[in-house]
Design an enzyme around this catalytic site. Structure first.
Site, short mmCIF file in Angstrom:
data_model
loop_
_atom_site.label_atom_id
_atom_site.label_comp_id
_atom_site.label_asym_id
_atom_site.label_seq_id
_atom_site.Cartn_x
_atom_site.Cartn_y
_atom_site.Cartn_z
N GLN A 126 -27.97 -8.27 0.02
CA GLN A 126 -27.45 -9.70 -0.79
C GLN A 126 -27.08 -10.59 0.40
OE1 GLN A 126 -24.11 -9.55 -2.87
NE2 GLN A 126 -24.37 -11.32 -3.97
N GLY A 127 -27.69 -11.51 0.71
CA GLY A 127 -27.25 -12.40 2.14
C GLY A 127 -26.55 -13.92 1.45
N TYR A 128 -25.35 -13.57 0.88
CA TYR A 128 -24.68 -14.82 0.38
C TYR A 128 -23.61 -15.13 1.39
CZ TYR A 128 -26.16 -15.07 -4.50
OH TYR A 128 -26.88 -15.32 -5.97
N SER A 129 -22.72 -14.31 1.58
CA SER A 129 -21.46 -14.55 2.55
C SER A 129 -21.74 -15.13 3.98
CB SER A 129 -20.54 -13.44 2.52
OG SER A 129 -20.09 -13.20 0.98
N GLU A 244 -23.68 -9.90 -11.22
CA GLU A 244 -22.89 -8.88 -10.09
C GLU A 244 -21.76 -8.38 -10.67
OE1 GLU A 244 -22.35 -10.89 -6.63
OE2 GLU A 244 -21.05 -9.11 -5.71
N SER A 383 -12.81 -12.75 -5.03
CA SER A 383 -11.74 -11.85 -4.79
C SER A 383 -10.50 -12.03 -6.04
CB SER A 383 -10.95 -12.58 -3.73
OG SER A 383 -10.31 -13.88 -3.90
N ASN A 384 -9.68 -11.18 -5.97
CA ASN A 384 -8.89 -11.13 -7.13
C ASN A 384 -7.92 -12.39 -7.43
OD1 ASN A 384 -9.77 -8.71 -7.77
ND2 ASN A 384 -8.10 -7.62 -7.79
N GLU A 385 -7.49 -12.82 -6.29
CA GLU A 385 -6.92 -14.05 -6.18
C GLU A 385 -7.67 -15.20 -6.92
OE1 GLU A 385 -7.35 -12.28 -3.39
OE2 GLU A 385 -5.31 -11.56 -3.10
#
Ligand SMILES: Cc1cc2nc3c(=O)[nH]c(=O)nc-3n(C[C@H](O)[C@H](O)[C@H](O)COP(=O)(O)OP(=O)(O)OC[C@H]3O[C@@H](n4cnc5c(N)ncnc54)[C@H](O)[C@@H]3O)c2cc1C
Length: 398
Positions: A126-129, A244, A383-385
């Site tokens: 997966q090339g997202y970030s 996802e 992320s959880n935040e």
């Protein structure tokens, strides 16, 4: 809402359990039980066995070779597979890219890529970030410029899980730098063997190179590898993320991990008594078990709604936060139970060599690295935040 299982669903559970008992190779389940690392060959082996049964792609329609299970069947399989210590299947191609191709790809792309996901010909990543685009994913900068019937791609992806093994990468690329940031993104499929693609490993805190940086230097990609329409990639990217985040609660995984912690805590002594009777440890263990039971019920509510065709809303954010906090706490308790034996770093044993010698009791060698590795859970998949912000807005209404 009915949260109990029907006779048909119970029969399905029995079928899954029997099949796992007959088919799951002992060497694989032992690796999973002890928290050892899976090799590429291990994953391929497990994929082959599932595919031979027609169960490798639970959510795909039968016409593409999937099992076409409903949400309840998928949940049952997940629970049974975790209890039997079966390896996880690789999600990148099967449950992330495939739904996008089915919904937005061309028939030619479906014919070309879906069979390779089932028979193991193609590994995807997966090339997202990117270094400047994680939570703010729409900030991706990797540039794709159309030249005739090709795109020329330049830029960098990061945190690419298992990119070192992948044959293909699905990427978010910027095709219109002047448009509003969500509107200038496209979804491109890139052959990892193309000239100009470089993969560089990132070694994580547990000593494993599980993720990578991927660099694109004038990589030429056939325009036929564009999924859907140019500059509409953000729509497809978001659709993929809903897939996802399915199964994100990890109820089956945590149930199995809880059993392990209880077993170890019964057998380790603290002040002459089993650690499980130490008031502080027992309180933490009870708390995580209560949290797990509450989450399992919430998960069933979501699964029950999904079985009726209702899309999960902000509940998936609740499951993501709770599920990952519980999994992290369980690895923390296991490491605590193992005590100083968790300290030695034993890479040979972790890498799964059957004859590799281990210092300390069972679970000792993997408890430290697992504890560190699981910190990732509250970062990836949103992320959880960021999930908490979604919950405060959508559920609490702040
Ligand atoms: C082990 C691992 C594997 C991964 N695998 C992949 C992969 O295969 N492919 C891929 O594309 N990506 C992958 N990722 C990347 C992952 O999706 C990102 O790390 C994640 O989206 C967070 O982005 P970031 O790391 O850039 O952190 P940032 O977005 O920079 O965030 C840094 C910190 O700030 C907080 N923060 C950011 N924005 C907000 C906000 N609006 N409100 C409150 N807090 C905020 C975050 O919660 C975090 O604590 C992986 C990551 C890890 C750790």
């Amino acid at each position: 809402m009915d949260l109990s299982y029907t006779d048909e669903e119970q029969a399905f559970r029995a079928e899954v359990r029997d099949w796992l008992a007959e088919t799951l190779p002992r060497d694989l389940s032992e690796k999973v039980r002890l928290g050892k690392r899976m090799s590429k060959q291990d994953v391929e082996h497990w994929h082959r066995l599932l595919n031979a049964k027609g169960w490798l792609a639970p959510n795909w329609p039968r016409k593409y070779g999937g099992a076409e299970w409903n949400a309840v069947q998928r949940q049952i399989f997940e629970e049974e597979a975790c209890l039997a210590h079966a390896p996880r299947t690789l999600p990148f191609g099967l449950s992330m890219l495939a739904p996008v191709l089915m919904a937005f790809g061309s028939e030619e792309q479906r014919q070309r890529f879906l069979p390779g996901l089932l028979d193991g010909t193609n590994w995807w990543c997966q090339g997202y970030s990117e270094p400047g685009a994680g939570s703010d994913l729409a900030a991706v900068k990797t540039r794709a410029v159309r030249e005739g019937d090709e795109y020329v791609v330049n830029g960098q992806k990061t945190w690419t899980t298992l990119g070192q093994h992948a044959d293909w990468i699905f990427c978010l690329v910027r095709t219109d730098p002047d448009a509003k940031k969500q509107e200038g993104i496209s979804f491109l499929l890139i052959d990892m063997t193309s000239p100009g693609v470089t993969v560089r490993p990132i070694v994580l805190i547990d000593g494993e190179a599980e993720v990578n940086e991927v660099f694109f230097d004038n990589v030429r990609v056939p325009a036929e590898n564009l999924v859907g329409e140019e500059n509409k990639g953000w729509t497809y990217a978001k659709y993929l993320l809903t897939h996802e985040r399915t199964n994100i609660a990890g109820v089956g995984f945590s149930t199995a991990a809880l059993d392990t912690v209880k077993h170890v805590a019964q057998n380790v002594k603290s002040g002459g008594k089993p650690l499980a009777e130490n008031p502080h440890f027992a309180a933490r263990l009870a708390q995580v078990e209560i949290d797990l039971m509450a989450m399992a019920t919430t998960n069933l509510r979501v699964v029950s709604a999904a079985a009726k065709g209702e899309a999960p809303g902000a509940e998936s954010s609740m499951l993501k936060v709770k599920g990952t906090v519980i999994r992290q706490e369980l690895t923390s308790l296991l490491r605590r139970a193992v005590g100083p034996d968790a300290l030695p770093f034993q890479p040979d044993y972790l890498e799964g060599g059957d004859n590799a010698e281990m210092m300390g009791p069972e679970h000792a060698a993997t408890s430290g690295p697992s504890y560190f590795n699981m910190r990732k859970l509250s970062i990836f998949g949103g992320s959880n935040e960021v999930q908490r912000t979604i919950i405060t807005k959508a559920i609490i209404g702040l």
